[in-house]
Write an enzyme that holds these catalytic residues in place. Structure first.
Site, PDB file in Angstrom:
ATOM      1  N   LYS A  44      55.956  49.057   2.262  1.00  0.00           N
ATOM      2  CA  LYS A  44      54.389  49.712   2.053  1.00  0.00           C
ATOM      3  C   LYS A  44      55.643  51.094   2.815  1.00  0.00           C
ATOM      4  O   LYS A  44      54.344  52.071   1.814  1.00  0.00           O
ATOM      5  CB  LYS A  44      53.948  49.353   3.325  1.00  0.00           C
ATOM      6  CG  LYS A  44      53.656  47.651   3.410  1.00  0.00           C
ATOM      7  CD  LYS A  44      53.077  47.967   4.657  1.00  0.00           C
ATOM      8  CE  LYS A  44      53.868  47.340   5.609  1.00  0.00           C
ATOM      9  NZ  LYS A  44      54.620  46.744   5.335  1.00  0.00           N
ATOM     10  N   ARG A 123      46.349  45.342  11.794  1.00  0.00           N
ATOM     11  CA  ARG A 123      47.185  43.756  11.209  1.00  0.00           C
ATOM     12  C   ARG A 123      46.534  42.899  11.927  1.00  0.00           C
ATOM     13  O   ARG A 123      46.895  41.948  12.163  1.00  0.00           O
ATOM     14  CB  ARG A 123      48.436  44.229  12.164  1.00  0.00           C
ATOM     15  CG  ARG A 123      49.693  44.287  11.813  1.00  0.00           C
ATOM     16  CD  ARG A 123      50.849  44.356  12.908  1.00  0.00           C
ATOM     17  NE  ARG A 123      51.670  44.809  11.758  1.00  0.00           N
ATOM     18  CZ  ARG A 123      53.020  45.864  11.746  1.00  0.00           C
ATOM     19  NH1 ARG A 123      52.331  46.684  11.924  1.00  0.00           N
ATOM     20  NH2 ARG A 123      53.936  45.312  11.321  1.00  0.00           N
ATOM     21  N   ARG A 162      67.985  47.921   4.934  1.00  0.00           N
ATOM     22  CA  ARG A 162      67.651  49.396   5.657  1.00  0.00           C
ATOM     23  C   ARG A 162      67.720  49.828   6.297  1.00  0.00           C
ATOM     24  O   ARG A 162      68.356  49.569   6.723  1.00  0.00           O
ATOM     25  CB  ARG A 162      65.925  49.030   5.981  1.00  0.00           C
ATOM     26  CG  ARG A 162      64.894  50.149   6.089  1.00  0.00           C
ATOM     27  CD  ARG A 162      63.205  49.949   6.425  1.00  0.00           C
ATOM     28  NE  ARG A 162      64.233  48.601   7.265  1.00  0.00           N
ATOM     29  CZ  ARG A 162      61.568  48.419   7.313  1.00  0.00           C
ATOM     30  NH1 ARG A 162      60.793  49.408   7.153  1.00  0.00           N
ATOM     31  NH2 ARG A 162      62.065  47.023   8.694  1.00  0.00           N
ATOM     32  N   ARG A 195      67.038  49.879  12.030  1.00  0.00           N
ATOM     33  CA  ARG A 195      66.301  49.257  13.545  1.00  0.00           C
ATOM     34  C   ARG A 195      66.381  48.335  14.329  1.00  0.00           C
ATOM     35  O   ARG A 195      66.883  47.686  13.230  1.00  0.00           O
ATOM     36  CB  ARG A 195      64.940  49.007  12.227  1.00  0.00           C
ATOM     37  CG  ARG A 195      63.689  50.406  12.353  1.00  0.00           C
ATOM     38  CD  ARG A 195      62.746  50.744  11.323  1.00  0.00           C
ATOM     39  NE  ARG A 195      61.686  49.420  11.325  1.00  0.00           N
ATOM     40  CZ  ARG A 195      60.750  48.928  10.669  1.00  0.00           C
ATOM     41  NH1 ARG A 195      59.868  50.189  10.099  1.00  0.00           N
ATOM     42  NH2 ARG A 195      59.816  48.057  10.788  1.00  0.00           N
ATOM     43  N   ARG A 206      58.822  38.193  13.101  1.00  0.00           N
ATOM     44  CA  ARG A 206      57.970  38.698  12.676  1.00  0.00           C
ATOM     45  C   ARG A 206      57.538  38.474  11.649  1.00  0.00           C
ATOM     46  O   ARG A 206      56.368  38.738  10.749  1.00  0.00           O
ATOM     47  CB  ARG A 206      58.775  40.088  11.576  1.00  0.00           C
ATOM     48  CG  ARG A 206      58.243  41.644  13.057  1.00  0.00           C
ATOM     49  CD  ARG A 206      60.155  42.304  12.878  1.00  0.00           C
ATOM     50  NE  ARG A 206      59.463  43.435  11.133  1.00  0.00           N
ATOM     51  CZ  ARG A 206      60.352  44.263  10.952  1.00  0.00           C
ATOM     52  NH1 ARG A 206      61.448  44.139  11.171  1.00  0.00           N
ATOM     53  NH2 ARG A 206      60.085  44.783  10.237  1.00  0.00           N
TER      54      ARG A 206
END
Ligand code: AP5
Length: 251
Positions: A44, A123, A162, A195, A206
């Site tokens: 996203k 969310r 990432r 992160r 998550r």
């Protein structure tokens, strides 16, 4: 660089009132007002950067606001924000009350003539209902809700590689979107980091939170006639072009 290509510093969004953005978004034409949905790591944020550059909108990520708050001193954080950062570290969702308070403080960003691209909010169905109430009150309509879809195995591989810029928040991937110089952001020269919530144990939490709380949003927006499903397989550019094709249909 034209106004449409110029990136807004999102000061009003990241810092909240009374901060003001240094670069005003462009005004010609009907602004785009989009919501991005999809599992953590589906891409996203990557699509948001590409879409904002093309559409001239501002990238409003709730995750970025919480991550920006991390750099504040302990004395500057409210008890609600301390609880929010703790939830985030574990991969859990921040409470609806805290998220909605933060959004209400930043309602000026939703009114902005340049439009917006909401990433990470809403969310939960409660957040979506609250957003709808805010938009109705402001007489603002969403242009569409993009729902990015990808098999879980590919998502996990995207998350584990990432790297994010500590400065401008640009997103890279060690294999599929590496920076020109390892560990350094191409855009601002900032340091690239992994992160905290990309650790395997937090990723699992998550994904569960996504299935439980966020996946039902697709039904909510289908009922409103706003949902635009987009396959998130392929390169970022391919997904971006696919998204633009789908959006043209809605113009
Ligand atoms: P948030 O920051 O919103 O994170 P997220 O939804 O978990 O999404 P991510 O940022 O992890 O992934 P993404 O889909 O943006 O993927 P990206 O483009 O980076 O939220 C973080 C936390 O904040 C939450 O867990 C929660 O605690 C809290 N929070 C925030 N909002 C909240 C709310 N409203 N309510 C409650 N809690 C809230 O891509 C991932 C990687 O893949 C990158 O390395 C990228 O380079 C790579 N990649 C992207 N596209 C491709 C491609 N096509 N091919 C190959 N690699 C790709």
């Amino acid at each position: 660089m034209t106004m449409a290509e110029q990136k807004n510093d999102r000061a009003a969004w990241l810092k909240g009132p009374p901060a003001a953005c240094s670069a005003k978004p462009p005004k010609p034409g009907q602004p785009w007002r989009l919501v991005l949905l999809g599992a953590p790591g589906v891409g996203k944020g990557t699509q948001a950067e590409l879409l904002c550059t093309r559409l001239g909108t501002c990238h409003l990520s709730t995750g970025d606001v919480f991550r920006a708050a991390k750099s504040l001193g302990a004395g500057e954080l409210s008890p609600a924000m301390i609880a929010a950062l703790d939830a985030m570290r574990k991969g859990e969702l921040v409470s609806d009350a805290t998220v909605l308070e933060m959004i209400r403080e930043r309602v000026g960003c939703l009114r902005c003539d340049g439009g917006f691209l909401l990433d990470g909010f809403p969310r939960t169905v409660a957040q979506a209902e609250a957003l709808q109430g805010i938009l109705d009150n402001e007489k603002i309509a969403l242009s569409g809700v993009l729902n990015y879809e990808l098999p879980l195995a590919e998502i996990v591989s995207r998350l584990s590689g990432r790297r994010t810029c500590v400065g401008c928040k640009a997103v890279y991937h060690v294999a599929t979107r590496p920076p020109k110089v390892e560990g350094i952001c191409d855009q601002c020269g900032g340091k690239l980091i992994q992160r905290e919530d990309d650790r395997p144990e937090a990723v699992q939490v998550r994904m569960k939170a996504y299935e439980r709380s966020t996946a039902p949003l697709t039904e909510f927006y289908t009922k409103l006639g706003l949902l635009v499903p987009v396959s998130a397989s392929g390169t970022p550019d391919e997904i971006f072009e696919r998204t633009m094709e789908k959006l043209k249909v809605r113009v």
